[in-house]
Design a protein around this motif. Structure first.
Motif, short mmCIF file in Angstrom:
data_model
loop_
_atom_site.label_atom_id
_atom_site.label_comp_id
_atom_site.label_asym_id
_atom_site.label_seq_id
_atom_site.Cartn_x
_atom_site.Cartn_y
_atom_site.Cartn_z
N ASN A 93 0.89 -1.21 -0.13
CA ASN A 93 -0.03 -0.09 0.07
C ASN A 93 0.89 1.30 -0.14
O ASN A 93 0.19 2.50 -0.12
CB ASN A 93 -1.08 0.06 1.10
N LEU A 94 2.25 1.15 0.16
CA LEU A 94 3.00 2.25 0.25
C LEU A 94 3.06 3.17 -1.01
O LEU A 94 3.18 4.45 -1.05
CB LEU A 94 4.40 1.94 0.55
N VAL A 95 2.62 2.64 -2.24
CA VAL A 95 2.71 3.38 -3.64
C VAL A 95 1.50 4.43 -3.13
O VAL A 95 1.48 5.52 -4.23
CB VAL A 95 2.25 2.34 -4.60
N ASN A 96 0.53 4.49 -2.31
CA ASN A 96 -0.70 5.10 -2.29
C ASN A 96 -0.51 6.32 -1.21
O ASN A 96 -1.29 6.96 -0.94
CB ASN A 96 -1.86 4.53 -1.78
N THR A 105 6.58 8.78 6.02
CA THR A 105 5.28 8.96 6.90
C THR A 105 4.37 8.12 6.15
O THR A 105 4.12 8.21 5.07
CB THR A 105 5.34 10.40 6.80
N VAL A 106 3.24 7.77 7.20
CA VAL A 106 2.20 6.92 6.32
C VAL A 106 1.15 7.77 7.11
O VAL A 106 0.96 8.25 8.37
CB VAL A 106 2.31 5.42 6.71
N GLY A 109 -4.72 4.05 7.38
CA GLY A 109 -4.67 2.74 7.97
C GLY A 109 -4.52 1.49 7.26
O GLY A 109 -4.05 0.56 7.62
N ALA A 110 -4.65 1.56 5.83
CA ALA A 110 -4.41 0.44 5.15
C ALA A 110 -2.81 -0.02 4.86
O ALA A 110 -2.52 -0.98 4.43
CB ALA A 110 -4.88 0.77 3.60
N SER A 111 -1.96 1.10 5.17
CA SER A 111 -0.58 0.84 5.14
C SER A 111 -0.10 0.19 6.55
O SER A 111 1.23 -0.14 6.40
CB SER A 111 0.02 2.29 4.95
N ILE A 112 -0.89 0.13 7.62
CA ILE A 112 -0.26 -0.17 8.71
C ILE A 112 -0.91 -1.82 9.16
O ILE A 112 -2.12 -1.85 9.27
CB ILE A 112 -0.75 0.86 9.89
#
Length: 205
Positions: A93-96, A105-106, A109-112
């Protein structure tokens, strides 16, 4: 003890990341810079032990996760950014994430996968502020590892005792389960994790 730096004006997150000096730990709480204390040895042993066990779980399952050494969790629509003691991210999900490449920095919630705080003297931030913010962000799992039994009695019992609180996001709200002593800690994300609360508390002994 957490120190709030004296500053007459609140700071935005953009200003904060530009200001933040290297080799010192700071968080931003509603625009206020907060210096994080150097963790004590036991804190680091608990953190290191638990991080190692969780990395083993996701590597064993061949999941696209990783554990950054330091990454901010920025609360959307607020000037707050936290550095969880343990943060496992979903690489896919980091591409988003618009701030990932430039600021580690994120914001989603989808990245975590999971965020964990090992409690020190500033327990109220972990028990109140971060719970609310992480729930609002949609972080699916949040642990509070209170190995010293510092939190409020409503959370860890009376008399106080070392406790792990696992928050699982269900229908947009955290459902909380407490684990103590020789109880096996149940992680919704890592169901095969086989650790008791005491094994985590006694890390490094």
């Amino acid at each position: 003890m957490v120190q709030t730096l004296a500053k007459t004006e609140l700071m935005t997150f953009t200003e904060f990341v530009e200001w933040k000096p290297e080799n010192r730990l700071y968080e931003l709480h509603d625009g206020v810079i907060v210096e994080m204390p150097q963790p004590v040895g036991k804190h680091e042993q608990v953190k290191g032990f638990l991080a190692t066990e969780l990395v083993f779980e996701y590597r064993k399952a061949n999941l696209p996760y990783f554990l950054p050494s330091q990454a901010f969790v920025k609360v959307p629509e607020a000037e707050s950014a936290y550095l969880p003691d343990i943060l496992i991210l979903n690489t896919s999900n980091l591409v988003n994430e618009p701030l990932w490449e430039s600021q580690s920095t994120v914001t989603q919630g989808a990245s975590i996968v999971i965020a964990i705080e090992v409690v020190s003297t500033n327990w109220r931030v972990d028990y109140f502020t971060k719970v609310n913010d992480y729930e609002e962000m949609g972080i699916p799992e949040y642990w509070i590892v209170d190995y010293l039994g510092l939190g409020g009695r409503r959370f860890i019992g009376n008399p106080k005792q070392p406790t792990i609180l696992v928050h699982e996001l269900i229908d947009g709200e955290y459902q909380v389960t407490a684990f103590r002593g020789d109880e096996r800690v149940i992680s919704p994300t890592f169901p095969e994790l086989n650790l008791t609360a005491n094994q985590i508390f006694q890390a490094g002994n």
